[in-house]
Design an enzyme around this catalytic site. Sequence first.
Site, PDB file in Angstrom:
ATOM      1  N   PRO A 190      -0.723  -3.737   2.065  1.00 10.97           N
ATOM      2  CA  PRO A 190      -0.166  -2.297   1.996  1.00 10.97           C
ATOM      3  C   PRO A 190      -0.435  -1.220   2.809  1.00 10.97           C
ATOM      4  O   PRO A 190      -1.766  -1.171   3.109  1.00 10.97           O
ATOM      5  CB  PRO A 190      -0.067  -2.280   0.458  1.00 10.97           C
ATOM      6  CG  PRO A 190      -0.911  -3.009  -0.154  1.00 10.97           C
ATOM      7  CD  PRO A 190      -1.440  -4.055   0.879  1.00 10.97           C
ATOM      8  N   GLU A 191       0.406  -0.580   3.695  1.00 11.91           N
ATOM      9  CA  GLU A 191      -0.048   0.389   4.436  1.00 11.91           C
ATOM     10  C   GLU A 191       0.490   1.642   3.813  1.00 11.91           C
ATOM     11  O   GLU A 191       0.850   1.697   2.809  1.00 11.91           O
ATOM     12  CB  GLU A 191       0.315   0.269   5.711  1.00 11.91           C
ATOM     13  CG  GLU A 191      -0.054  -0.764   6.496  1.00 11.91           C
ATOM     14  CD  GLU A 191       0.316  -1.009   8.097  1.00 11.91           C
ATOM     15  OE1 GLU A 191       0.418   0.350   8.556  1.00 11.91           O
ATOM     16  OE2 GLU A 191       0.203  -2.051   8.696  1.00 11.91           O
ATOM     17  N   HIS A 207      -3.689 -13.710 -12.262  1.00  9.99           N
ATOM     18  CA  HIS A 207      -4.515 -12.553 -11.633  1.00  9.99           C
ATOM     19  C   HIS A 207      -4.280 -11.096 -12.079  1.00  9.99           C
ATOM     20  O   HIS A 207      -4.412 -10.502 -11.130  1.00  9.99           O
ATOM     21  CB  HIS A 207      -4.223 -12.761  -9.961  1.00  9.99           C
ATOM     22  CG  HIS A 207      -4.272 -14.181  -9.615  1.00  9.99           C
ATOM     23  ND1 HIS A 207      -5.447 -14.773  -9.364  1.00  9.99           N
ATOM     24  CD2 HIS A 207      -3.502 -15.015  -9.037  1.00  9.99           C
ATOM     25  CE1 HIS A 207      -5.277 -16.029  -8.953  1.00  9.99           C
ATOM     26  NE2 HIS A 207      -4.104 -16.328  -9.005  1.00  9.99           N
ATOM     27  N   ARG A 211      -6.071 -12.045  -4.726  1.00 12.69           N
ATOM     28  CA  ARG A 211      -7.373 -12.211  -3.721  1.00 12.69           C
ATOM     29  C   ARG A 211      -8.415 -11.427  -4.057  1.00 12.69           C
ATOM     30  O   ARG A 211      -9.601 -11.580  -3.523  1.00 12.69           O
ATOM     31  CB  ARG A 211      -6.732 -11.910  -2.404  1.00 12.69           C
ATOM     32  CG  ARG A 211      -5.794 -13.020  -1.943  1.00 12.69           C
ATOM     33  CD  ARG A 211      -5.572 -13.134  -0.448  1.00 12.69           C
ATOM     34  NE  ARG A 211      -6.694 -13.378   0.502  1.00 12.69           N
ATOM     35  CZ  ARG A 211      -6.617 -13.306   1.876  1.00 12.69           C
ATOM     36  NH1 ARG A 211      -5.521 -12.967   2.443  1.00 12.69           N
ATOM     37  NH2 ARG A 211      -7.731 -13.574   2.327  1.00 12.69           N
ATOM     38  N   ARG A 213     -13.397  11.310  22.683  1.00 11.24           N
ATOM     39  CA  ARG A 213     -13.607   9.547  22.380  1.00 11.24           C
ATOM     40  C   ARG A 213     -13.200   8.627  23.210  1.00 11.24           C
ATOM     41  O   ARG A 213     -12.303   8.685  23.988  1.00 11.24           O
ATOM     42  CB  ARG A 213     -12.700   9.544  21.071  1.00 11.24           C
ATOM     43  CG  ARG A 213     -13.064  10.250  19.868  1.00 11.24           C
ATOM     44  CD  ARG A 213     -12.796   9.814  18.565  1.00 11.24           C
ATOM     45  NE  ARG A 213     -13.099  11.029  17.550  1.00 11.24           N
ATOM     46  CZ  ARG A 213     -14.332  10.830  16.915  1.00 11.24           C
ATOM     47  NH1 ARG A 213     -15.068   9.734  17.033  1.00 11.24           N
ATOM     48  NH2 ARG A 213     -14.719  11.736  16.022  1.00 11.24           N
TER      49      ARG A 213
END
Length: 275
Positions: free
Chosen positions: A2-3, A99, A118, A156
């Site tokens: 998920p973002e 799970h 996971r 940067r």
Amino acid sequence: MPELPEVETIARGVDARVRGDRVVQAWFGTHREPFKTPAARQAEGLEGRCVVSVHRTGKHIVCELGQQADAEPDAQWIVHLGMTGRLLVTTPEADVAAHTHARLTLASGRELRFVDPRRFGRLEFRVLSRTEGFKAPGADPLTIKVEDFIALFRGRKLAIKAALLNQTLLAGVGNIYADESLFRAGIRPRRRAGRLNREELERLREALRGVLRHAIRLGGSSVSDYVDAEGVRGFFQLEHCVYLRTGEPCRRCQTPIRRIELAGRGTHYCPQCQR
Ligand SMILES: [Zn+2]
């Protein structure tokens, strides 16, 4: 994984369903990995407290908890979904998925469940009189001011794509949205972050906010899929311009989309539109 837009969508969906509710009972599984705070301490802290609100901070879902639904929050339950985590609002009769690591029984009769095959997800409990409230390490790409955004990249040397993915600079930008926003801004992913001029960075900030907001809008229509049952079903309706479109024609100029490895991630761009 998920973002940011998915996490925002889930946080809003959970907020709409459990705000004001009280945790009556908390059950935790026996696998230790998901528990940043020991399970027993989480259960003890959660039981009896009300959900004042639920919101996203970076890529974390933060449940603000209080003694009453309208009280100042005095604790937080912080959920990080990791790779495969899901936060579901269900009825008690709903089948308990394999799970499932946490089940909070709410006074309304609903249940808030955390499922994660996971086990890269994390659950944490903070008492605000003892610790600070949760803060994401980086700035939020949806709310960062233009001057702060420009300052993030000053001097940067790393590639702009890598800088976008660096969670200590910006919280929650993942691979899809990095590639898509660089396309919209017309910037090559390999350009050095510190070499981008002001105008390019302004464009990039707008593009990033644009793709994230667009994805949140699309996700908003499938919130129920997330929090009720199937997890991620129906989210990825975003029509990608470059992401995973290697060799396909650019939607703007028909040039085949190119793929390179950058910062260990597959990176997609249009060699014509992005300079
Ligand atoms: Zn193009």
